[in-house]
Design a protein around this motif. Structure first.
Motif, short mmCIF file in Angstrom:
data_model
loop_
_atom_site.label_atom_id
_atom_site.label_comp_id
_atom_site.label_asym_id
_atom_site.label_seq_id
_atom_site.Cartn_x
_atom_site.Cartn_y
_atom_site.Cartn_z
N GLN A 319 0.82 -1.21 0.00
CA GLN A 319 0.00 0.00 0.00
C GLN A 319 0.86 1.27 0.00
OE1 GLN A 319 -3.01 -1.52 -0.90
NE2 GLN A 319 -3.87 0.16 0.28
N SER A 320 1.90 1.26 0.82
CA SER A 320 2.74 2.46 0.89
C SER A 320 3.65 2.58 -0.32
CB SER A 320 3.59 2.42 2.17
OG SER A 320 4.45 1.30 2.18
N HIS A 321 4.21 1.48 -0.77
CA HIS A 321 5.14 1.53 -1.89
C HIS A 321 4.45 1.88 -3.21
CE1 HIS A 321 8.21 -1.17 0.45
NE2 HIS A 321 7.96 -0.01 1.02
N ARG A 322 3.16 1.55 -3.29
CA ARG A 322 2.39 1.94 -4.48
C ARG A 322 1.75 3.32 -4.34
NH1 ARG A 322 -0.72 -3.87 -5.47
NH2 ARG A 322 1.17 -5.07 -6.01
N ARG A 323 2.06 4.00 -3.22
CA ARG A 323 1.59 5.36 -2.97
C ARG A 323 0.07 5.44 -2.85
NH1 ARG A 323 5.96 6.39 -0.87
NH2 ARG A 323 7.63 7.31 -2.01
N PHE A 324 -0.56 4.38 -2.33
CA PHE A 324 -2.00 4.42 -2.09
C PHE A 324 -2.34 5.20 -0.82
CE2 PHE A 324 -2.61 0.16 -4.50
CZ PHE A 324 -2.64 0.86 -5.70
N LEU A 325 -1.34 5.35 0.07
CA LEU A 325 -1.58 6.04 1.34
C LEU A 325 -1.02 7.46 1.27
CD1 LEU A 325 -0.62 3.23 3.88
CD2 LEU A 325 -2.86 4.30 3.68
N PRO A 326 -1.90 8.46 1.29
CA PRO A 326 -1.41 9.84 1.33
C PRO A 326 -0.90 10.18 2.72
CG PRO A 326 -3.81 9.79 1.42
CD PRO A 326 -3.36 8.37 1.21
N GLN A 327 0.03 11.14 2.80
CA GLN A 327 0.60 11.55 4.08
C GLN A 327 1.08 10.33 4.89
OE1 GLN A 327 0.93 14.80 4.63
NE2 GLN A 327 -0.27 15.36 2.83
N GLN A 328 1.68 9.36 4.19
CA GLN A 328 1.95 8.07 4.82
C GLN A 328 3.07 8.10 5.84
OE1 GLN A 328 2.46 5.67 1.33
NE2 GLN A 328 4.58 6.27 1.01
N SER A 329 3.96 9.07 5.75
CA SER A 329 5.03 9.15 6.74
C SER A 329 4.63 9.98 7.96
CB SER A 329 6.29 9.76 6.11
OG SER A 329 6.05 11.10 5.72
N THR A 330 3.50 10.65 7.89
CA THR A 330 3.05 11.50 9.00
C THR A 330 1.79 10.93 9.64
OG1 THR A 330 1.92 12.93 7.37
CG2 THR A 330 4.12 13.58 8.06
N ASP A 331 0.64 11.30 9.10
CA ASP A 331 -0.64 10.90 9.71
C ASP A 331 -0.86 9.39 9.69
OD1 ASP A 331 -0.91 13.60 9.87
OD2 ASP A 331 -2.50 13.77 8.37
N PHE A 332 -0.36 8.71 8.64
CA PHE A 332 -0.70 7.29 8.47
C PHE A 332 0.51 6.37 8.65
CE2 PHE A 332 -4.09 9.58 6.41
CZ PHE A 332 -5.22 8.84 6.77
N ILE A 333 1.45 6.77 9.49
CA ILE A 333 2.62 5.93 9.74
C ILE A 333 2.22 4.61 10.39
CG2 ILE A 333 3.11 6.92 12.03
CD1 ILE A 333 5.76 6.03 9.38
N PHE A 334 1.16 4.63 11.21
CA PHE A 334 0.71 3.39 11.86
C PHE A 334 0.21 2.38 10.83
CE2 PHE A 334 -2.71 0.84 13.81
CZ PHE A 334 -1.98 0.19 14.78
N SER A 335 -0.38 2.85 9.73
CA SER A 335 -0.88 1.95 8.69
C SER A 335 0.28 1.19 8.04
CB SER A 335 -1.65 2.74 7.63
OG SER A 335 -2.70 3.47 8.21
N ILE A 336 1.37 1.91 7.75
CA ILE A 336 2.56 1.26 7.17
C ILE A 336 3.14 0.25 8.16
CG2 ILE A 336 4.88 1.67 6.29
CD1 ILE A 336 3.99 4.47 5.53
N PHE A 337 3.26 0.67 9.39
CA PHE A 337 3.80 -0.21 10.44
C PHE A 337 2.97 -1.48 10.57
CE2 PHE A 337 3.89 -1.49 14.95
CZ PHE A 337 5.25 -1.78 15.08
N SER A 338 1.64 -1.33 10.58
CA SER A 338 0.76 -2.49 10.76
C SER A 338 0.82 -3.43 9.58
CB SER A 338 -0.69 -2.02 10.96
OG SER A 338 -0.81 -1.30 12.16
N GLU A 339 0.93 -2.88 8.37
CA GLU A 339 1.00 -3.74 7.19
C GLU A 339 2.28 -4.57 7.19
OE1 GLU A 339 0.52 -3.56 2.32
OE2 GLU A 339 1.13 -1.76 3.40
N GLU A 340 3.38 -3.98 7.62
CA GLU A 340 4.66 -4.68 7.55
C GLU A 340 4.97 -5.49 8.80
OE1 GLU A 340 7.81 -2.11 6.24
OE2 GLU A 340 6.64 -1.30 4.58
N MET A 341 4.45 -5.09 9.96
CA MET A 341 4.74 -5.78 11.21
C MET A 341 3.54 -6.56 11.77
SD MET A 341 7.97 -5.34 12.04
CE MET A 341 8.26 -5.62 10.28
N GLY A 342 2.36 -6.32 11.24
CA GLY A 342 1.18 -7.08 11.63
C GLY A 342 0.66 -6.77 13.02
N PHE A 343 -0.24 -7.65 13.47
CA PHE A 343 -0.90 -7.48 14.76
C PHE A 343 0.09 -7.54 15.91
CE2 PHE A 343 -2.97 -9.44 18.47
CZ PHE A 343 -3.95 -8.49 18.71
#
Length: 439
Positions: A319-343
């Motif tokens: 999701q992050s590498h395809r740039r589907f997440l806007p503001q991914q390094s700021t507001d949505f950093i948790f989304s990147i973390f969850s996708e790569e590190m899981g529950f």
């Protein structure tokens, strides 16, 4: 002397901070990769520099006697208000808000540092007003809140402005401000938000006319309702003064909230941008605008769900590498973390934040004076709100308000503010048994 200071460092709290900032930098680095595996961002380098500055400030503030700040808190507060006003008119326009000042790539967000100034000055006032009338004490505290919050709303920066409310409520609660007064602030804020978004909800989600909501879209009708509510409030005040009956008090209480909320919704409609109002409603139904305001929530939830139990692995988030997440390094950093590190990774992160909040609660319980108690309470409210709103936002259970995740999201001003806040907590904790006072 050096050994004495080192022995007083809260190493558990420091460990949690280092853990969160480290994984924050790691996933800011991950967010910079595109679908071709090329790193197109250098934000992680800037964040490392800000972290170095932040750690120096953390240590310096923790070594400094926080009680000495009491005499300078008004100056700091006034200076930050002046800086906010300067930023409002001459600041750099970023993401629709004029909230940054700086030269070239270097910039700071004064509204972040204003949080610390606000906490210090409100703590000074609350600690020195124990014997004042509760109503006057509450009203004066409300003015201290309203000035920075109002200027920040004019930028307009809704997300940062909202942080001041829970900070204020936590501090005033600990200062024994009557709960009924604090509920005025809470219910007025909530009602103002509802009255502000209802017209947009009617047109964008419901997509049909509702007569009751028409009052909020017609300015003349809204002003007529405001005048009527204000009149009832005035009658309630006069009745309570003359007859001292409780029902007059509660009439004033209820209709005063409604009157202020109507007026607040008018002001919010003038100040807030349409996209900011839309953000407040798409969390109800993100698919009402899946390619617009709802896009962020949909993609964020997709990323979190894709992580599963163990995650896809570091640097493997699609999701992050395809740039589907806007503001991914700021507001949505948790989304990147969850996708790569899981529950499992999410649980570890939650545990670190929980530890920080519990350590601050411990400091509040152990401190020996009101001034330090109020400072710690304000910091607790600030961190709690940031965590709850950001995590709730990326999971789709809170509206998108641009609230960063403490210690993990990219941003120098926020990181510096958080480091100073932790330094204050450590300073209070290391002096909790020192009964000598500089206040």
């Amino acid at each position: 002397m050096k050994l004495k200071f080192i022995s007083k460092i809260d190493y558990l709290l420091l460990l949690c901070i280092v853990f969160l900032t480290s994984i924050g930098i790691a996933f800011i680095y991950s967010s910079g990769f595109n679908s071709d595996g090329v790193n197109v961002s250098r934000e992680y380098i800037k964040q490392i520099i800000w972290l170095g500055i932040g750690l120096v400030l953390l240590i310096a503030v923790s070594a400094f006697d926080y009680r000495q700040l009491n005499k300078y808190s008004l100056h700091f507060y006034v200076a930050m208000i002046a800086m906010l006003l300067y930023t409002r008119f001459f600041g750099r326009l970023v993401n629709g808000a004029r909230s940054w000042i700086g030269i070239g790539d270097f910039g700071i967000q004064p509204s972040e540092l204003t949080k610390i100034a606000f906490i210090l000055f409100l703590s000074k006032y609350l600690a020195g007003s124990q014997n004042e009338d509760p109503t006057k004490r509450f009203l004066k505290s409300l003015v201290i809140l309203g000035i920075p919050m109002g200027v920040i709303l004019l930028q307009p920066d809704l997300g940062t402005a909202t942080v001041f409310l829970p900070t204020f409520l936590f501090m005033c609660f600990m200062a024994n401000i009557p709960v009924r007064y604090l509920l005025i602030v809470f219910f007025t804020g909530m009602t103002t938000v509802v009255l502000t978004v209802l017209p947009v909800w009617e047109t964008e989600i419901l997509r049909k006319s509702v007569p009751a909501i028409h009052i909020l879209t017609n300015f003349k009708l809204r002003m007529l309702v405001f005048v009527a509510l204000f009149g009832i409030t005035v009658i309630g005040v006069i009745g309570f003064i003359l007859f001292r009956k409780k029902y007059y008090y509660w009439i004033t209480y209820a209709f005063g909230i409604l009157t202020t909320s109507i007026l607040g919704s008018v002001a919010a409609g003038k100040v807030m941008k349409p996209y900011q109002i839309a953000r407040l409603i798409v969390f109800i139904d993100p698919y009402s605008d899946p390619k617009g305001a709802g896009w962020n929530i949909i993609q964020s939830k997709t990323a979190i769900g894709a992580g599963g139990l163990l995650g896809r692995g570091f640097l493997q988030g699609s999701q992050s590498h395809r740039r589907f997440l806007p503001q991914q390094s700021t507001d949505f950093i948790f989304s990147i973390f969850s996708e790569e590190m899981g529950f499992i990774g999410g649980v570890a992160m939650y545990a670190a934040f929980l530890c920080i909040l519990l350590r601050i609660l411990y400091v509040i319980k152990q401190t020996t004076n009101n001034y330090s108690c109020y400072i710690a309470s304000g910091i607790l409210g600030m961190f709690f709100y940031h965590f709850i709103v950001n995590v709730g936002m990326v999971m789709g259970i809170m509206p998108i308000t641009g609230i960063p995740l403490p210690f993990m999201s990219y941003g120098g001003s926020a990181l510096i503010t958080n480091m100073i806040a932790i330094g204050l907590i450590m300073s209070i904790n290391s002096r909790r048994l020192d009964f000598s006072s500089a206040i």
